[in-house]
Design an enzyme around this catalytic site. Structure first.
Site, PDB file in Angstrom:
ATOM      1  N   HIS A 117       0.884  -1.065  -0.173  1.00  0.00           N
ATOM      2  CA  HIS A 117       0.053  -0.271  -0.040  1.00  0.00           C
ATOM      3  C   HIS A 117       0.856   1.188   0.619  1.00  0.00           C
ATOM      4  O   HIS A 117       0.835   3.094   0.322  1.00  0.00           O
ATOM      5  CB  HIS A 117      -0.903  -0.013   1.040  1.00  0.00           C
TER       6      HIS A 117
ATOM      7  N   HIS B 183      -7.424  -4.306  -1.605  1.00  0.00           N
ATOM      8  CA  HIS B 183      -6.445  -5.447  -1.237  1.00  0.00           C
ATOM      9  C   HIS B 183      -6.970  -6.262  -2.368  1.00  0.00           C
ATOM     10  O   HIS B 183      -7.183  -7.897  -2.794  1.00  0.00           O
ATOM     11  CB  HIS B 183      -7.242  -6.563   0.397  1.00  0.00           C
TER      12      HIS B 183
END
Length: 328
Positions: A54, A216
Protein backbone atom coordinates in the site's frame (compact mmCIF):
# COMPACT_ATOMS: atom_id res chain seq x y z
CA UNK A 1 7.69 -7.52 -11.81
CA UNK A 2 10.76 -5.56 -10.80
CA UNK A 3 11.74 -7.99 -8.03
CA UNK A 4 14.29 -10.67 -7.22
CA UNK A 5 12.09 -13.36 -5.68
CA UNK A 6 8.68 -12.99 -3.99
CA UNK A 7 10.07 -14.12 -0.63
CA UNK A 8 12.40 -11.10 -0.29
CA UNK A 9 10.20 -8.33 -1.71
CA UNK A 10 9.57 -6.58 1.62
CA UNK A 11 13.14 -6.94 2.90
CA UNK A 12 14.54 -5.66 -0.41
CA UNK A 13 12.22 -2.66 -0.30
CA UNK A 14 13.27 -1.86 3.26
CA UNK A 15 16.95 -2.07 2.28
CA UNK A 16 16.29 0.39 -0.49
CA UNK A 17 14.33 2.68 1.81
CA UNK A 18 17.16 2.70 4.33
CA UNK A 19 19.64 3.66 1.62
CA UNK A 20 17.41 6.46 0.31
CA UNK A 21 16.37 7.93 3.67
CA UNK A 22 19.15 8.24 6.27
CA UNK A 23 16.75 10.30 8.40
CA UNK A 24 15.04 7.00 9.21
CA UNK A 25 16.22 4.02 11.22
CA UNK A 26 15.17 0.90 9.32
CA UNK A 27 15.36 -2.41 11.18
CA UNK A 28 15.12 -4.82 8.26
CA UNK A 29 15.24 -8.01 10.30
CA UNK A 30 12.49 -6.98 12.70
CA UNK A 31 10.50 -4.96 10.13
CA UNK A 32 10.30 -1.65 11.99
CA UNK A 33 10.84 1.84 10.53
CA UNK A 34 11.50 4.64 13.04
CA UNK A 35 12.26 8.35 12.75
CA UNK A 36 15.94 8.63 13.61
CA UNK A 37 15.50 11.26 16.35
CA UNK A 38 13.02 9.09 18.31
CA UNK A 39 12.12 9.08 21.10
CA UNK A 40 11.43 12.83 21.22
CA UNK A 41 11.23 14.05 24.81
CA UNK A 42 7.73 14.91 25.96
CA UNK A 43 6.13 13.97 22.65
CA UNK A 44 3.29 11.48 22.11
CA UNK A 45 4.46 8.80 19.68
CA UNK A 46 2.32 7.65 16.75
CA UNK A 47 2.73 4.08 15.52
CA UNK A 48 0.91 2.51 12.60
CA UNK A 49 1.40 -0.36 10.22
CA UNK A 50 -0.20 -2.88 7.96
CA UNK A 51 0.48 -5.16 5.07
CA UNK A 52 3.03 -4.06 2.49
CA UNK A 53 1.77 -3.22 -0.97
CA UNK A 54 0.00 0.00 0.00
CA UNK A 55 3.06 2.25 -0.24
CA UNK A 56 3.74 4.93 0.72
CA UNK A 57 1.36 3.92 3.53
CA UNK A 58 2.72 3.49 6.23
CA UNK A 59 6.52 3.65 6.27
CA UNK A 60 6.55 6.52 3.80
CA UNK A 61 4.78 8.68 6.40
CA UNK A 62 7.37 8.28 9.17
CA UNK A 63 9.01 11.54 10.20
CA UNK A 64 8.48 14.89 11.92
CA UNK A 65 4.84 15.93 11.84
CA UNK A 66 3.45 12.49 11.18
CA UNK A 67 4.30 8.94 12.35
CA UNK A 68 7.01 8.09 14.84
CA UNK A 69 7.26 4.50 13.58
CA UNK A 70 5.67 2.07 11.16
CA UNK A 71 5.49 -1.73 11.05
CA UNK A 72 5.34 -3.22 7.53
CA UNK A 73 3.92 -6.71 7.28
CA UNK A 74 4.27 -9.10 4.38
CA UNK A 75 2.31 -8.16 1.26
CA UNK A 76 -1.35 -7.68 2.19
CA UNK A 77 -0.65 -9.33 5.57
CA UNK A 78 -0.82 -7.72 9.00
CA UNK A 79 2.40 -7.11 10.90
CA UNK A 80 2.77 -9.21 14.03
CA UNK A 81 2.42 -7.96 17.62
CA UNK A 82 6.16 -8.24 18.30
CA UNK A 83 6.81 -5.66 15.58
CA UNK A 84 4.33 -3.24 17.10
CA UNK A 85 5.67 -3.65 20.63
CA UNK A 86 9.23 -3.16 19.39
CA UNK A 87 8.17 -0.01 17.52
CA UNK A 88 6.31 1.39 20.52
CA UNK A 89 9.26 0.80 22.83
CA UNK A 90 11.62 2.48 20.36
CA UNK A 91 9.63 5.70 20.14
CA UNK A 92 8.03 6.05 23.60
CA UNK A 93 9.27 9.09 25.51
CA UNK A 94 6.99 8.57 28.49
CA UNK A 95 4.19 10.71 27.02
CA UNK A 96 2.31 7.70 25.64
CA UNK A 97 1.85 5.93 22.32
CA UNK A 98 -1.07 6.14 19.89
CA UNK A 99 -1.70 3.11 17.66
CA UNK A 100 -3.43 4.06 14.39
CA UNK A 101 -5.17 0.90 13.17
CA UNK A 102 -6.97 0.33 9.87
CA UNK A 103 -10.11 -1.77 10.26
CA UNK A 104 -8.93 -5.12 8.93
CA UNK A 105 -9.38 -8.15 11.14
CA UNK A 106 -5.71 -9.14 11.28
CA UNK A 107 -4.55 -5.59 12.00
CA UNK A 108 -7.16 -5.10 14.73
CA UNK A 109 -6.37 -8.36 16.53
CA UNK A 110 -2.61 -7.93 16.34
CA UNK A 111 -2.63 -4.29 17.45
CA UNK A 112 -4.91 -5.18 20.37
CA UNK A 113 -2.51 -7.91 21.45
CA UNK A 114 0.44 -5.56 21.01
CA UNK A 115 -1.24 -2.90 23.15
CA UNK A 116 -1.72 -5.42 25.96
CA UNK A 117 1.91 -6.55 25.73
CA UNK A 118 3.19 -2.98 25.61
CA UNK A 119 1.15 -2.02 28.67
CA UNK A 120 2.62 -5.01 30.52
CA UNK A 121 6.01 -3.46 29.80
CA UNK A 122 4.90 -0.17 31.33
CA UNK A 123 3.95 1.77 28.20
CA UNK A 124 0.76 3.83 28.00
CA UNK A 125 -1.02 2.92 24.76
CA UNK A 126 -4.23 4.21 23.18
CA UNK A 127 -5.71 2.89 19.94
CA UNK A 128 -7.71 4.62 17.21
CA UNK A 129 -9.56 2.61 14.55
CA UNK A 130 -9.89 3.97 11.01
CA UNK A 131 -13.03 2.78 9.18
CA UNK A 132 -13.92 5.33 6.53
CA UNK A 133 -14.87 3.27 3.46
CA UNK A 134 -18.56 3.67 2.59
CA UNK A 135 -18.64 1.10 -0.22
CA UNK A 136 -19.54 -1.97 1.84
CA UNK A 137 -20.27 -2.78 5.47
CA UNK A 138 -18.42 -6.09 5.70
CA UNK A 139 -15.87 -7.58 3.31
CA UNK A 140 -13.39 -10.42 2.94
CA UNK A 141 -10.97 -8.89 5.44
CA UNK A 142 -13.20 -6.92 7.81
CA UNK A 143 -16.10 -6.81 10.19
CA UNK A 144 -17.50 -3.36 9.61
CA UNK A 145 -16.19 -0.72 7.27
CA UNK A 146 -12.70 -0.88 5.83
CA UNK A 147 -9.97 1.61 6.69
CA UNK A 148 -8.62 3.40 3.62
CA UNK A 149 -7.78 6.99 2.65
CA UNK A 150 -8.73 8.57 5.97
CA UNK A 151 -5.68 6.85 7.46
CA UNK A 152 -3.53 9.53 5.84
CA UNK A 153 -5.69 12.31 7.30
CA UNK A 154 -5.57 10.75 10.78
CA UNK A 155 -1.80 10.26 10.70
CA UNK A 156 -1.12 13.79 9.41
CA UNK A 157 -3.47 15.73 11.69
CA UNK A 158 -2.85 13.69 14.85
CA UNK A 159 0.85 13.69 14.04
CA UNK A 160 0.88 17.49 13.84
CA UNK A 161 -0.85 17.76 17.20
CA UNK A 162 1.68 15.39 18.76
CA UNK A 163 4.54 17.40 17.25
CA UNK A 164 3.15 20.49 18.98
CA UNK A 165 3.23 18.68 22.34
CA UNK A 166 -0.45 17.85 22.76
CA UNK A 167 -1.11 15.15 25.41
CA UNK A 168 -2.14 11.61 24.47
CA UNK A 169 -5.85 12.06 25.19
CA UNK A 170 -5.99 15.15 22.96
CA UNK A 171 -4.04 13.51 20.12
CA UNK A 172 -6.34 10.46 20.29
CA UNK A 173 -9.46 12.65 20.36
CA UNK A 174 -8.32 14.51 17.25
CA UNK A 175 -7.58 11.22 15.49
CA UNK A 176 -11.07 9.96 16.26
CA UNK A 177 -12.61 13.26 15.18
CA UNK A 178 -10.83 13.05 11.83
CA UNK A 179 -11.93 9.45 11.29
CA UNK A 180 -15.55 10.27 12.12
CA UNK A 181 -15.44 13.24 9.75
CA UNK A 182 -14.00 11.21 6.82
CA UNK A 183 -15.57 9.01 4.16
CA UNK A 184 -14.00 7.20 1.17
CA UNK A 185 -14.96 5.34 -1.99
CA UNK A 186 -12.65 3.43 -4.36
CA UNK A 187 -12.82 2.24 -7.95
CA UNK A 188 -10.73 -0.42 -9.70
CA UNK A 189 -9.99 -0.28 -13.42
CA UNK A 190 -7.84 -3.43 -13.25
CA UNK A 191 -7.06 -6.22 -10.83
CA UNK A 192 -4.06 -6.34 -8.49
CA UNK A 193 -1.17 -8.79 -8.84
CA UNK A 194 0.68 -9.91 -5.71
CA UNK A 195 4.32 -11.05 -6.04
CA UNK A 196 3.55 -14.46 -4.55
CA UNK A 197 0.70 -15.19 -6.98
CA UNK A 198 2.23 -13.54 -10.03
CA UNK A 199 -1.15 -13.16 -11.71
CA UNK A 200 -4.30 -11.07 -11.11
CA UNK A 201 -5.96 -11.87 -7.79
CA UNK A 202 -9.47 -11.35 -9.13
CA UNK A 203 -11.06 -11.44 -12.53
CA UNK A 204 -11.96 -8.05 -13.98
CA UNK A 205 -12.55 -8.38 -17.72
CA UNK A 206 -11.24 -5.67 -20.05
CA UNK A 207 -13.74 -2.89 -20.46
CA UNK A 208 -15.23 -3.30 -16.96
CA UNK A 209 -14.62 -1.63 -13.61
CA UNK A 210 -15.33 -2.44 -9.95
CA UNK A 211 -17.18 0.27 -8.02
CA UNK A 212 -16.36 0.27 -4.31
CA UNK A 213 -13.26 -1.96 -4.47
CA UNK A 214 -11.09 -2.47 -1.37
CA UNK A 215 -7.35 -1.85 -1.24
CA UNK A 216 -6.64 -5.60 -1.27
CA UNK A 217 -8.89 -6.17 -4.25
CA UNK A 218 -11.96 -7.01 -2.13
CA UNK A 219 -15.28 -6.89 -3.99
CA UNK A 220 -17.16 -3.61 -4.09
CA UNK A 221 -20.79 -2.76 -4.70
CA UNK A 222 -21.10 -3.64 -8.37
CA UNK A 223 -19.38 -4.01 -11.70
CA UNK A 224 -20.20 -1.92 -14.74
CA UNK A 225 -18.91 -1.37 -18.25
CA UNK A 226 -16.08 1.16 -18.32
CA UNK A 227 -17.21 4.69 -17.43
CA UNK A 228 -15.71 8.08 -18.20
CA UNK A 229 -13.76 10.02 -15.59
CA UNK A 230 -16.75 12.35 -15.29
CA UNK A 231 -19.15 9.47 -14.64
CA UNK A 232 -16.84 7.83 -12.09
CA UNK A 233 -16.46 11.13 -10.21
CA UNK A 234 -20.24 11.57 -10.08
CA UNK A 235 -20.71 8.04 -8.72
CA UNK A 236 -17.84 8.09 -6.19
CA UNK A 237 -18.49 11.56 -4.77
CA UNK A 238 -22.22 10.98 -4.52
CA UNK A 239 -21.59 7.69 -2.68
CA UNK A 240 -19.51 9.59 -0.12
CA UNK A 241 -21.98 12.46 0.23
CA UNK A 242 -24.96 10.12 0.57
CA UNK A 243 -23.28 8.58 3.59
CA UNK A 244 -22.13 11.79 5.23
CA UNK A 245 -23.13 15.20 3.95
CA UNK A 246 -20.60 17.74 5.25
CA UNK A 247 -21.91 20.97 6.75
CA UNK A 248 -18.56 22.71 6.43
CA UNK A 249 -15.44 22.73 4.23
CA UNK A 250 -13.55 19.54 3.43
CA UNK A 251 -10.08 18.31 2.65
CA UNK A 252 -10.22 16.17 -0.48
CA UNK A 253 -7.84 13.30 -1.22
CA UNK A 254 -7.87 12.09 -4.81
CA UNK A 255 -5.80 8.95 -4.50
CA UNK A 256 -4.35 6.57 -7.06
CA UNK A 257 -4.35 2.82 -6.49
CA UNK A 258 -0.78 2.42 -7.77
CA UNK A 259 -0.91 2.09 -11.55
CA UNK A 260 -2.87 5.18 -12.60
CA UNK A 261 -0.60 8.05 -13.72
CA UNK A 262 -0.86 11.59 -12.42
CA UNK A 263 -2.05 12.78 -15.83
CA UNK A 264 -5.23 10.78 -15.28
CA UNK A 265 -5.49 11.52 -11.55
CA UNK A 266 -5.35 15.28 -12.09
CA UNK A 267 -7.99 14.96 -14.80
CA UNK A 268 -10.10 12.93 -12.38
CA UNK A 269 -9.56 15.57 -9.69
CA UNK A 270 -10.97 18.19 -12.05
CA UNK A 271 -14.16 16.12 -12.22
CA UNK A 272 -14.23 15.55 -8.46
CA UNK A 273 -13.94 19.30 -7.88
CA UNK A 274 -16.75 19.88 -10.38
CA UNK A 275 -19.07 17.49 -8.57
CA UNK A 276 -18.27 18.99 -5.18
CA UNK A 277 -18.92 22.50 -6.49
CA UNK A 278 -22.23 21.40 -8.01
CA UNK A 279 -23.22 19.81 -4.68
CA UNK A 280 -22.33 22.97 -2.76
CA UNK A 281 -19.32 21.48 -0.92
CA UNK A 282 -16.47 23.89 -0.21
CA UNK A 283 -12.98 22.42 -0.61
CA UNK A 284 -10.40 23.86 1.76
CA UNK A 285 -7.43 21.71 0.65
CA UNK A 286 -6.78 19.04 -1.98
CA UNK A 287 -4.14 16.32 -2.21
CA UNK A 288 -3.69 14.34 -5.43
CA UNK A 289 -1.42 11.35 -5.94
CA UNK A 290 -0.65 7.75 -5.03
CA UNK A 291 -0.78 7.59 -1.23
CA UNK A 292 -2.88 4.55 -0.22
CA UNK A 293 -2.23 2.07 -3.00
CA UNK A 294 -2.82 -1.54 -3.98
CA UNK A 295 0.39 -2.62 -5.71
CA UNK A 296 -0.24 -2.44 -9.49
CA UNK A 297 -3.99 -1.84 -9.45
CA UNK A 298 -5.24 0.80 -11.85
CA UNK A 299 -7.92 2.91 -10.25
CA UNK A 300 -8.64 5.71 -7.83
CA UNK A 301 -10.36 6.62 -4.60
CA UNK A 302 -11.92 9.76 -3.18
CA UNK A 303 -11.74 10.67 0.51
CA UNK A 304 -13.45 13.71 2.00
CA UNK A 305 -12.84 14.94 5.54
CA UNK A 306 -14.93 17.74 7.01
CA UNK A 307 -12.65 20.22 8.75
CA UNK A 308 -12.74 23.24 11.00
CA UNK A 309 -10.07 25.92 11.43
CA UNK A 310 -8.02 23.83 13.84
CA UNK A 311 -7.99 20.76 11.59
CA UNK A 312 -6.93 22.89 8.61
CA UNK A 313 -4.16 24.44 10.70
CA UNK A 314 -2.91 21.01 11.75
CA UNK A 315 -3.12 19.79 8.15
CA UNK A 316 -1.01 22.76 7.04
CA UNK A 317 1.52 22.28 9.85
CA UNK A 318 5.05 21.29 8.78
CA UNK A 319 5.66 17.66 7.87
CA UNK A 320 8.83 15.95 6.68
CA UNK A 321 8.49 12.32 5.66
CA UNK A 322 9.68 10.40 2.60
CA UNK A 323 6.31 10.77 0.87
CA UNK A 324 4.61 13.83 2.39
CA UNK A 325 6.50 17.02 3.12
CA UNK A 326 5.75 20.71 3.27
CA UNK A 327 6.36 23.73 5.49
CA UNK A 328 9.89 22.84 6.64
Amino acid sequence: MLINVPETVVADALRGMAAAHPELTVDIENRVVVRRDAPVAGKVALVSGGGSGHEPLHAGFVGPGMLSAACPGEVFTSPVPDQMVRAAAAVDSGAGVLFVVKNYTGDVLNFEMAAELAEEEGLQVTQVLVNDDVAVTDSLFTAGRRGTGATLFVEKIAGAAAEEGAPLDRVAALARQVNEASRSFGVALSSVTTPAKGSPTFDLPPGELELGVGIHGEPGRERRPMMTSREIADFAVDAVLEDRRPNGPVIALVNGMGATPLLELYGFNAEVQRVLSERGVVVARTLVGNYVTSLDMAGCSVTLCQVDEELVRLWDAPVQTPSLRWGR
